[in-house]
Write a protein that holds these residues in place. Sequence first.
Motif, PDB file in Angstrom:
ATOM      1  N   THR A   1      59.203  59.994  68.734  1.00  0.00           N
ATOM      2  CA  THR A   1      59.008  59.097  67.592  1.00  0.00           C
ATOM      3  C   THR A   1      57.562  58.623  67.523  1.00  0.00           C
ATOM      4  O   THR A   1      56.940  58.601  66.460  1.00  0.00           O
ATOM      5  CB  THR A   1      59.953  57.887  67.694  1.00  0.00           C
ATOM      6  OG1 THR A   1      61.305  58.339  67.609  1.00  0.00           O
ATOM      7  CG2 THR A   1      59.682  56.889  66.573  1.00  0.00           C
TER       8      THR A   1
ATOM      9  N   ASN B   1      66.709  59.618  65.163  1.00  0.00           N
ATOM     10  CA  ASN B   1      65.967  58.664  65.985  1.00  0.00           C
ATOM     11  C   ASN B   1      65.033  57.747  65.205  1.00  0.00           C
ATOM     12  O   ASN B   1      64.465  56.820  65.788  1.00  0.00           O
ATOM     13  CB  ASN B   1      65.165  59.418  67.057  1.00  0.00           C
ATOM     14  CG  ASN B   1      66.074  60.225  67.969  1.00  0.00           C
ATOM     15  OD1 ASN B   1      67.166  59.784  68.308  1.00  0.00           O
ATOM     16  ND2 ASN B   1      65.634  61.413  68.350  1.00  0.00           N
ATOM     17  N   ILE B   2      64.875  57.995  63.914  1.00  0.00           N
ATOM     18  CA  ILE B   2      64.023  57.117  63.107  1.00  0.00           C
ATOM     19  C   ILE B   2      64.828  56.535  61.944  1.00  0.00           C
ATOM     20  O   ILE B   2      65.075  55.327  61.899  1.00  0.00           O
ATOM     21  CB  ILE B   2      62.770  57.858  62.601  1.00  0.00           C
ATOM     22  CG1 ILE B   2      61.939  58.344  63.796  1.00  0.00           C
ATOM     23  CG2 ILE B   2      61.943  56.950  61.695  1.00  0.00           C
ATOM     24  CD1 ILE B   2      60.739  59.165  63.427  1.00  0.00           C
TER      25      ILE B   2
ATOM     26  N   SER C   1      56.895  59.284  61.175  1.00  0.00           N
ATOM     27  CA  SER C   1      57.618  58.166  61.786  1.00  0.00           C
ATOM     28  C   SER C   1      57.097  56.817  61.304  1.00  0.00           C
ATOM     29  O   SER C   1      57.779  55.798  61.429  1.00  0.00           O
ATOM     30  CB  SER C   1      57.513  58.239  63.314  1.00  0.00           C
ATOM     31  OG  SER C   1      56.168  58.159  63.737  1.00  0.00           O
TER      32      SER C   1
END
Length: 232
Positions: free
Chosen positions: A15, A222-223, A73
Amino acid sequence: MTQFTVNTQVSDIVTALPQSADLFRNLRIDYCCGGKISLEEAAGQRNLDAFEVLKDLHSIEEKQEARGSLEPSKFGEKTLIAYIQEKYHAGLREELPLLAPYITKLARVHGENHSHLLRVQEIFKLLRAELLDHTDDEDLNVFPLIIDFLANPTPEMKEKLRPHVVELEAEHDNAGQLLHELREITDNFTPPEEACGTYRLVYARLEQLEKETFEHVHLENNILFDRIRQAV
């Protein structure tokens, strides 16, 4: 400079430093579906020295800081979703139909002597169907809900989104398993020495498909989805 340590989660590293995905992919460390473990644990699973991997990460980080490039990100939600749609969803819709005839030809011509190519063809058909259905669902249904929710987060809207996110993450996990099997049966996408041009083309493009799918999944799992979980 971000101070990564061997205790930093792999998903958090990617990230903060997306270019680290290439390193993890080469080392066969899962950074998307299985990325929520420490660098030390992930390296240990691959019998690697975590501190050597950390050294490589710091080298990548130094190069990126020198370039000062923008990273997805850091994008806002609308921009991030547009980026995912333009780079990955549109890319899949273009590449998968183009790649299919080559895989069919490879299985037909070489499948008798290289039986794993028949399984490559099966896996590709599954991936093609799943990924295209998945991206259509995101574009038509889930992404508009996410944009509305993050603009005005409420507990009710979060609960409405939750099953969609769970389903998407399960689909990501399934695609990851299929890609891992592809890598295993193709010996890390390494064609035989005597391989023809089609053989080499298919392996190269499957490896690129794996790379971009893992990047795609990372940005969502994950973001984007983490932002949903942290809201409200």
